[in-house]
Design an enzyme around this catalytic site. Structure first.
Site, short mmCIF file in Angstrom:
data_model
loop_
_atom_site.label_atom_id
_atom_site.label_comp_id
_atom_site.label_asym_id
_atom_site.label_seq_id
_atom_site.Cartn_x
_atom_site.Cartn_y
_atom_site.Cartn_z
CE LYS A 6 34.63 32.16 41.91
NZ LYS A 6 34.06 33.51 41.93
C1 E4P Z 1 33.60 35.18 39.05
O1 E4P Z 1 33.66 34.04 39.38
C2 E4P Z 1 34.72 36.12 39.27
O2 E4P Z 1 35.02 36.21 40.61
C3 E4P Z 1 34.35 37.45 38.69
O3 E4P Z 1 33.78 37.25 37.42
C4 E4P Z 1 35.50 38.43 38.64
O4 E4P Z 1 35.07 39.57 37.92
P1 E4P Z 1 35.83 40.97 37.96
O5 E4P Z 1 37.11 40.84 37.22
O6 E4P Z 1 34.87 41.91 37.31
O7 E4P Z 1 36.07 41.29 39.41
#
Ligand code: E4P
Length: 218
Positions: free
Chosen positions: A87
């Site tokens: 990622k």
């Molecule tokens: C996933 O890849 C993201 O990091 C995550 O969905 C972020 O979510 P949040 O806005 O609830 O922190």
């Protein structure tokens, strides 16, 4: 549509996997910190533990923000397990690193995407997944679902293979709307996935079926 769970909590991952509908997991540094996972070796061991639960698609986020650092960290993460997807944040060096990983055959998830232009760039670099954060856009009075629709249109116009991974999902209806628009993946909290099960008429109907059965069968 693929379902990923957005957590680093092993019990939640197991519970979603046991439901039989889980296609992967997304994590981020905040989610790892929430579980109290710290130190490079513990973090790697935790990713391995997640990989041991699910069949594929475990997004593990780099911390580096420079090209050389992202490439180095990405290789370390990819070595943990074939299920790892590296990622990478949507920044200049991140895009360069995604292009590099694409050429190396390493899967990537371009994260922190908040515009259609960013999603276009991620697809051009060959990202396997692009993660538009719909909940955070909603929180800032911008329609997150509108962004999913824009990206869907752009990717369809040109036949990009990059999968749209709707992220920052806050509730069950986000999942349903993402499915209507054509997001390839939704990464969700466990509560939002379980919310798909619920309808009061199901509960009322089941209670009546069981009561009627008992009336006759004792
Ligand atoms: C996933 O890849 C993201 O990091 C995550 O969905 C972020 O979510 P949040 O806005 O609830 O922190």
């Amino acid at each position: 549509m693929k379902f990923f769970i957005d957590t680093a909590n092993l019990n939640e991952i197991k519970e979603a996997y046991d439901l039989g509908v889980l296609d992967g997991v997304t994590t981020n540094p905040s989610l790892m910190a929430k579980e109290g996972i710290k130190g490079a070796e513990n973090i790697k061991a935790h990713y391995k533990a997640i990989c041991n639960i699910v069949d594929n698609n475990v997004s593990a986020e780099v911390i580096a923000t420079d090209y050389a650092g992202i490439v180095r960290e990405g290789h370390e993460l990819a070595k943990i397990d074939d299920k790892i997807v590296v990622k990478v944040p949507m920044i200049k060096d991140g895009i360069k690193a995604i292009k590099y990983f694409t050429n190396e055959g390493i899967r990537t998830n371009c994260t922190l995407v908040f515009s259609a232009g960013q999603a276009l760039l991620a697809a051009k670099a060959g990202a396997s997944y692009v993660s538009p954060f719909i909940g955070r856009l909603d929180d800032a009075s911008q329609d997150g679902l509108e962004l999913i629709a824009q990206i869907r249109q752009i990717y369809d116009n040109y036949g990009f293979d990059t999968e749209i991974l709707a992220a920052s999902i806050r509730h069950t209806m986000h999942i349903v709307h993402c499915a209507e628009i054509g997001a390839d993946v939704a990464t969700c909290p466990l509560s939002a996935i379980m919310g798909l099960l619920k309808h009061p008429l199901t509960d009322i109907g089941l209670e009546k079926f069981l009561t009627d059965y008992k009336k006759v069968n004792g």
